[in-house]
Design a protein around this motif. Structure first.
Motif, short mmCIF file in Angstrom:
data_model
loop_
_atom_site.label_atom_id
_atom_site.label_comp_id
_atom_site.label_asym_id
_atom_site.label_seq_id
_atom_site.Cartn_x
_atom_site.Cartn_y
_atom_site.Cartn_z
N SER A 23 0.82 -1.21 0.00
CA SER A 23 0.00 0.00 0.00
C SER A 23 0.86 1.27 0.00
O SER A 23 0.36 2.37 -0.20
N ARG A 24 2.16 1.09 0.22
CA ARG A 24 3.08 2.22 0.21
C ARG A 24 3.56 2.51 -1.21
O ARG A 24 3.25 1.76 -2.14
N TRP A 25 4.34 3.58 -1.37
CA TRP A 25 4.90 3.90 -2.68
C TRP A 25 5.59 2.68 -3.25
O TRP A 25 6.41 2.05 -2.57
N THR A 118 7.05 3.58 11.60
CA THR A 118 6.79 4.02 10.22
C THR A 118 5.89 5.24 10.20
O THR A 118 6.12 6.17 9.41
N HIS A 119 4.88 5.27 11.05
CA HIS A 119 3.94 6.40 11.03
C HIS A 119 4.59 7.68 11.51
O HIS A 119 4.22 8.78 11.11
N ASP A 122 6.35 8.92 8.46
CA ASP A 122 5.32 9.40 7.52
C ASP A 122 4.83 10.79 7.91
O ASP A 122 4.61 11.65 7.05
N PRO A 128 5.73 10.00 2.45
CA PRO A 128 5.74 8.82 3.33
C PRO A 128 6.85 7.84 2.94
O PRO A 128 7.37 7.88 1.83
N SER A 130 8.48 4.68 1.52
CA SER A 130 8.10 3.83 0.40
C SER A 130 8.12 2.36 0.81
O SER A 130 8.62 2.00 1.89
N PHE A 131 7.61 1.52 -0.06
CA PHE A 131 7.71 0.07 0.13
C PHE A 131 9.17 -0.33 0.37
O PHE A 131 9.50 -1.03 1.33
N THR A 134 10.81 0.84 3.63
CA THR A 134 10.29 0.09 4.79
C THR A 134 10.93 -1.28 4.88
O THR A 134 11.33 -1.73 5.96
#
Length: 454
Positions: A23-25, A118-119, A122, A128, A130-131, A134
């Motif tokens: 759901s991330r970049w 992570t948040h 963000d 935020p 990215s995939f 992370t």
């Protein structure tokens, strides 16, 4: 007052982790900055500074070489972490400890360990996480938690701005540089080399593959600038001889510390022999002045595997998978097929990503394929539609040598039937084979379908 963002819900299953990450970049969306990954790893306590790192970049061969480096280090009884991308079949292949991918449960735990942070990133950064950023944070934290003695880290794309580059490799490995990801890295090898040179850090040793002179000049300039020691293929180490053998090849390698003769490598092609020489030099540079020892080198290379890289996954007819996705990789694969196999006819199944140089890939394989079945991967919207690929292929192969089968399973079935027919395409009965290639995604789907070896 702005509200503090709610902490993310922890994942309970591998599927939930996949969903959260995807759901991330995506990996194809880039914003050239290390700000987010630096903020992330700082919150995690900079885990990448708790172990030594061997860092690899280059256009092709990174994953195969990373696996060989990992194997040599483990044979020396060091505990290893390995981070590679993209994955062939499953996401947890990207993060390995002691040569084994994290289990689904371990992958969930690695995600949950970093998820609370992570948040925070963000909320504090302009974009935020990215995939890829992370997953890099997950890997670095998992390696510290293991703990590992050394991490073998493959860049995702480029070098300077790659998220992995918050780690400082004591050894940097630069594999051959050609054009790929031109939209992000530049459209000439020299421009790309400037980006990839960013992984060469002060005081490190850089192991450099044979390069075009202008590319080598960029890398050497960076090494001089930061005071790195340089080991160059062809001058300080390299492949002395190689002879195709059943199941792979016999190679004689000149390392930085010693020469190793008639070493069996169960991988095909001159490019894999080159990868072995680079892996050997990297580990020698990491370990110090003493040779690794004949038994160590033989044992490590004899156990080498590289899924989806000229991998034979089925017989009758033979089906070979290879993840070549740019012209440089396709040319190396084609040369290896000629070198190590006597397939006649060889039927190609090709599915490519829309953002790649598919015309160059098609052209590289044309002299070697009796027929081409154009297909597309089903698991990504980046796949070029099979009909579009076929329209381009017809211009190179002619209309009689190209068919279209959008579903990969159908494409493989059609190609297998053509390979088995053999004589109708000018080959001997029973000597035909199928090559599935064009992208890592296409090969990964085929490998899952055909039950490839681990």
């Amino acid at each position: 007052m702005s509200e503090t963002p709610a902490a993310p819900r922890l994942a309970e299953t591998f599927a939930e982790v996949e969903d959260a990450l995807l759901s991330r970049w995506p990996e194809t969306r880039l914003e050239p900055s290390l700000d987010r990954i630096r903020a992330f790893t700082e919150l995690l306590g900079d885990p990448q500074r708790t172990y030594a790192v061997i860092h690899l970049t280059g256009t092709n061969g990174k994953t195969s070489t990373s696996r060989m480096v990992d194997g040599l280090l483990r044979t020396l009884e060091l505990r290893t972490g390995r981070f590679t991308s993209p994955h062939v079949e499953r996401m947890n292949e990207r993060i390995c400890v002691d040569g084994e991918p994290l289990s689904d449960e371990e992958f969930v735990r690695a995600f949950n360990d970093v998820a609370p942070y992570t948040h925070l990133v963000d909320a504090s950064e302009a974009h935020p996480l990215s995939f890829f950023e992370t997953v890099v944070g997950m890997a670095y934290a998992a390696f510290a938690d293991a703990p590992v003695d050394v991490a073998v880290v493959e860049v995702g794309m480029g070098g300077t701005w790659d998220a992995t580059n918050v780690a400082d490799g004591v050894v940097a490995v630069v594999l051959p540089i050609a054009v790929d990801h031109a939209k992000y890295l530049g459209d000439t090898p020299v421009v790309i080399a400037e980006e990839k040179a960013g992984i060469i850090k002060p005081g490190a040793t850089v192991v450099v593959a044979d390069q075009e002179p202008d590319v080598a000049a960029v890398l050497l300039a960076r090494a001089t600038e930061v005071g790195a020691t340089v080991a160059r293929e062809g001058l300080d180490f390299g492949v002395v001889t190689r002879v195709p053998a059943v199941g792979g090849q016999l190679v004689s390698l000149q390392g930085l510390r010693a020469r190793y003769d008639d070493v069996f490598l169960p991988l095909y092609g001159a490019h894999q022999a080159q990868n072995a020489a680079l892996a050997l030099a990297a580990v020698e540079a990491f370990v110090g002045e003493e040779p690794l020892g004949d038994e160590v080198v033989r044992a490590a290379f004899a156990a080498a595997t590289s899924p989806g890289r000229l991998e034979v996954v089925r017989r009758s007819p033979t089906i070979v998978l290879d993840a070549a996705h740019n012209p440089h990789g396709a040319e190396a694969t084609a040369a290896a097929l000629e070198d190590s196999f006597t397939f006649s006819p060889l039927i190609g199944v090709i599915g490519v990503m829309a953002d790649k140089d598919h015309e160059g890939v098609l052209a590289a394989f044309e002299p070697h394929l009796a027929h081409l079945v154009c297909t597309q991967a089903s698991s990504t919207d980046r796949a070029l539609p099979a009909e579009q690929l076929a329209a381009q292929a017809v211009e190179i192969y002619g209309p009689d040598r190209v068919t279209v089968a959008p579903r990969l399973a159908d494409a493989i079935d059609q190609a297998a039937a053509l390979a088995e027919a053999g004589e109708a395409l000018g080959g001997g009965l029973g000597s035909g084979a199928v090559l599935v290639t064009g992208s890592v995604v296409t090969v990964g789907e085929a490998r899952t379908m055909l039950g490839g070896r681990s």
